[in-house]
Design a protein around this motif. Structure first.
Motif, PDB file in Angstrom:
ATOM      1  N   PHE A 195      -0.183   8.475  -3.199  1.00  0.00           N
ATOM      2  CA  PHE A 195      -0.045   7.089  -3.223  1.00  0.00           C
ATOM      3  C   PHE A 195      -0.870   6.146  -3.849  1.00  0.00           C
ATOM      4  CE2 PHE A 195       0.251   9.799   0.908  1.00  0.00           C
ATOM      5  CZ  PHE A 195       1.252   9.356   1.483  1.00  0.00           C
ATOM      6  N   VAL A 196      -0.270   5.230  -4.481  1.00  0.00           N
ATOM      7  CA  VAL A 196      -0.644   4.468  -5.543  1.00  0.00           C
ATOM      8  C   VAL A 196      -0.406   2.912  -5.176  1.00  0.00           C
ATOM      9  CG1 VAL A 196      -0.563   3.728  -8.000  1.00  0.00           C
ATOM     10  CG2 VAL A 196      -0.403   5.891  -7.530  1.00  0.00           C
ATOM     11  N   PHE A 197      -1.389   2.021  -4.934  1.00  0.00           N
ATOM     12  CA  PHE A 197      -1.207   0.825  -4.570  1.00  0.00           C
ATOM     13  C   PHE A 197      -2.003  -0.133  -5.389  1.00  0.00           C
ATOM     14  CE2 PHE A 197      -0.646   3.305  -0.481  1.00  0.00           C
ATOM     15  CZ  PHE A 197       0.525   2.807  -0.101  1.00  0.00           C
ATOM     16  N   ALA A 198      -1.371  -1.515  -5.501  1.00  0.00           N
ATOM     17  CA  ALA A 198      -2.339  -2.641  -6.309  1.00  0.00           C
ATOM     18  C   ALA A 198      -1.984  -3.732  -5.329  1.00  0.00           C
ATOM     19  CB  ALA A 198      -1.504  -2.675  -7.556  1.00  0.00           C
ATOM     20  N   ASP A 199      -2.848  -5.012  -5.441  1.00  0.00           N
ATOM     21  CA  ASP A 199      -2.754  -6.110  -4.874  1.00  0.00           C
ATOM     22  C   ASP A 199      -3.106  -7.214  -5.784  1.00  0.00           C
ATOM     23  OD1 ASP A 199      -5.510  -6.455  -5.381  1.00  0.00           O
ATOM     24  OD2 ASP A 199      -6.039  -6.672  -3.416  1.00  0.00           O
ATOM     25  N   PHE A 291      -1.561  -4.678  -0.308  1.00  0.00           N
ATOM     26  CA  PHE A 291      -0.992  -3.947  -1.058  1.00  0.00           C
ATOM     27  C   PHE A 291       0.379  -3.608  -1.177  1.00  0.00           C
ATOM     28  CE2 PHE A 291      -5.637  -3.314  -1.028  1.00  0.00           C
ATOM     29  CZ  PHE A 291      -6.137  -3.010  -2.308  1.00  0.00           C
ATOM     30  N   ASN A 292       0.786  -3.370  -2.309  1.00  0.00           N
ATOM     31  CA  ASN A 292       2.100  -2.941  -2.582  1.00  0.00           C
ATOM     32  C   ASN A 292       2.088  -1.470  -3.590  1.00  0.00           C
ATOM     33  OD1 ASN A 292       4.607  -4.262  -1.320  1.00  0.00           O
ATOM     34  ND2 ASN A 292       3.558  -6.036  -2.197  1.00  0.00           N
ATOM     35  N   GLY A 293       3.051  -0.819  -3.444  1.00  0.00           N
ATOM     36  CA  GLY A 293       3.027   0.407  -4.199  1.00  0.00           C
ATOM     37  C   GLY A 293       4.168   1.404  -3.742  1.00  0.00           C
TER      38      GLY A 293
END
Length: 301
Positions: A195-199, A291-293
């Motif tokens: 799982f990879v997320f950024a904000d 976050f989205n990812g």
């Protein structure tokens, strides 16, 4: 915890296997060769490179580069996709066999992808879809903020990056993994979900789902500080229920106030779960970050 809080890296860190030999120099454009790299036999081995980019606005990119050196042949299987609307648009779907080069792990250009590397062999950018009628896409790799060895010995990193399209450049987080296995060694691990997320604040989160023999681990880049965590509880959705809270993965880092959940976007069809965009809510004490990812099932070599 398998790491400790460390300051962000001050410059680019090499992402190479020690066994791969000296890295190539210069730039490899589509259809070009890197000067000074002789064609020599290499150890029969499979090399897997993955690049996963996530941005706060939902932009997502995944590149899977599968390279197998056997005898004098190097078999290439490249699959690169960009999330666009409700679908993943292929940028590169390429299979080929070429003469094996000294650095068999190195990404090679294709007719639809140009590769630019730095003087130390690190990936600087990937460029797709050049031409009059094309819709060009460019992945620009920036500073790496954390580099580590993954649970099965693979080389991994988290860095700052941008994805550039005709609509402009979108900043985000780039997760890099390179793994290798000599063909004489049996496959010891199974595919794993990442799982990879950024904000919007430039924070990043990577979580590797665990197995019976390998617990879940997490890597965080929060407010300019990176950390690696091994004591992570990751609970998958309840398969007996659908929708709402039951559809969310839940995670918690033991001994900290970091906890949260992530679930598929409402427009996403989880399907077989190999590639799906997600949103996450992360709590750090009383602070709440959105976050989205996406989640991707990454094979082992």
């Amino acid at each position: 915890m398998i790491g400790r809080w460390l300051p962000g890296a001050a410059g680019a860190v090499l992402v190479l296997f020690a066994c791969a030999g000296p890295p190539p120099d210069g730039t490899a454009e589509s259809g070009a060769e890197i000067a000074g790299e002789p064609l020599t036999p290499a150890v029969d081995a499979r090399y897997l490179t993955h690049l996963l980019f996530a941005a706060d606005d939902g932009t997502a990119f995944i590149g899977s580069f599968d390279q197998t050196a056997e005898g004098e042949d190097l078999r290439l299987d490249y699959d690169v996709r960009l999330a666009e609307g409700d679908a993943w648009r292929p940028l590169v779907l390429s299979r080929d066999t070429v003469s094996v080069a000294r650095a068999a792990w190195r990404l090679l250009p294709t007719p639809s992808m140009a590769v630019r590397v730095g003087d130390a062999g690190q990936i600087v950018s990937l460029r797709f879809g050049e031409g009059e009628d094309a819709d060009p896409v460019r992945l620009l790799a920036g500073e790496e903020v954390s580099v580590w060895t993954g649970p099965t010995g693979q080389r991994e990193s988290l860095g700052i990056a941008a994805l550039q399209t005709s609509d402009g450049a979108v900043p985000g987080i780039l997760f890099f993994r390179r793994a290798a296995r000599a063909l004489s060694i049996p496959v010891a691990t199974t595919d794993g979900q990442t799982f990879v997320f950024a904000d919007s604040l430039g924070n990043g989160l990577v979580v590797h789902a665990g197995t019976l023999r390998q617990p879940a681990v997490a890597y965080t880049w929060l407010h300019g500080v990176d950390a690696a965590w091994g004591d992570v509880t990751l609970e998958p959705p309840d398969p007996g229920r659908a929708g709402g809270e039951a559809a969310a993965w839940r995670f918690e880092i033991s001994g900290t106030t970091v906890r949260g959940s992530f679930r598929p976007l409402a427009s996403e069809d989880p399907g077989d779960g190999t590639l799906i965009r997600m949103e996450a809510v992360v709590n750090i004490g009383t602070e709440v970050l959105d976050f989205n990812g996406f989640a991707a099932t990454l094979p082992s070599p």
